[in-house]
Design a protein around this motif. Structure first.
Motif: not given
Length: 335
Positions: A296-319
């Motif tokens: 997560a690339w968060r800001t203190n204002s919860d995206s009220i003033f600035w953009n925020e970014y979120y990434a999720y990487i889902r992996i299998d049993e072999n990573k």
């Protein structure tokens, strides 16, 4: 009432009190000094040269402020650099204009302390913009919320636009007729407002491809209040799955998030070194169904003033990656 206006009003209120306290302090020091702050130099200052003790004091303050700003930048990021420069400039200017009077030293130190407290409140309440995450697709750097469709087209990428919501196998998505390759001569606009299709490839409004290889799905954003020509719209979300990964490997097209290759095997220690405090979720090795990394690339204002970014990487049993999504929470007022 608008949440954004509440925050701005609170900062104006604090700024008013900062100025009022500083003016009060100047008045008190002016009355308590034999010559006043703007009066003649104290007889203790000798011939007009700054005393060694005063020079040492100013240098010490500059060093302390400088290292404080550097420390804050390590937490906040490069976005704090311009604000940090303003803070450092205050004691530097005081040193240049110093006349050796103790009242000037006290006023400078007090003013810096008050300003620092005010800026701390600003950071706590509003924060500063975070640097958008950068992906590397092939040889091109794609910056979330900054890279436009025009940039992609200029670098040899193709955009496919959905015609219907029929689902097809990965190998048929670009040839089935469900998607049409965008032609720069077409007059197409991106509808106002922000929307995200989430974790999906089939049924996504836009697909990103290069040399007939489907790279993934993207969402485009132009403006909250007006339609924008598609070439000027920005990439705000990106999604790819295992089919995309296998095709990219076969085509020798690498995809990275920062310095992390999304086509390689994932190890928690490596991600911790790369993303540090931004890595807020790691796979639970005792539960194979919870194999996901969250960044997560968060800001203190919860995206009220600035953009925020979120990434999720889902992996299998072999990573290895089985799904990846990076999304933008576009800054907007919340009522």
């Amino acid at each position: 009432m608008s949440v954004r206006l509440i925050f701005i009003g609170l900062m104006v209120f604090l700024g008013f009190w900062y100025v009022a306290i500083l003016l009060w302090l100047m008045n008190r020091l002016n009355k308590s000094s034999e010559y006043g702050i703007s009066g003649e130099k104290s007889s203790q200052s000798g011939s007009g040269k700054m005393k060694i003790s005063d020079l040492f004091f100013h240098i010490l303050v500059i060093v302390i402020v400088f290292f404080t700003v550097i420390k804050l930048m390590s937490y906040v990021g490069p976005a704090f650099a311009s604000l940090g420069g303003v803070i450092v400039a205050i004691p530097v200017r005081a040193l240049i204009n110093a006349s050796g009077r103790k009242t000037n030293v006290i006023l400078t130190l007090s003013g810096m302390a008050l300003l620092f407290v005010y800026l701390c409140f600003w950071y706590i309440l509003i924060g500063v913009p975070v640097k958008p995450p950068v992906m590397t697709v092939g040889s091109m750097k794609v910056t979330m919320s900054k890279t436009s469709v025009r940039d992609l087209l200029d670098n040899g990428f193709d955009i496919y636009i959905m015609n219907d919501e029929n689902t097809y196998e990965y190998s048929e998505m670009l040839t089935s007729g469900s998607y049409t390759k965008y032609d720069e001569n077409q007059d197409i606009t991106v509808e106002k407002g922000y929307r995200s299709t989430g974790e999906t490839l089939r049924g996504a409004p836009y697909l990103l491809a290069k040399d007939d290889t489907l790279i993934g799905a993207i969402d485009l954003y132009g403006s909250l209040d007006k339609d924008v020509d598609i070439k000027d719209a920005k990439v705000v979300n990106f999604y790819m799955d295992k089919d995309c990964k296998d095709a990219l490997k076969s085509s020798n097209i690498d995809v990275k998030l920062g310095d992390l290759s999304l086509l390689s095997t994932f190890y928690t220690d490596d991600l911790k070194k790369l993303f540090k405090k931004r890595l807020w979720m790691i796979p639970d090795e005792s539960d194979p169904t919870d194999s996901v990394y969250g960044i997560a690339w968060r800001t203190n204002s919860d995206s009220i003033f600035w953009n925020e970014y979120y990434a999720y990487i889902r992996i299998d049993e072999n990573k290895n990656m089985r799904a990846f999504i990076i999304s933008t929470s576009v800054a907007k007022d919340k009522h």
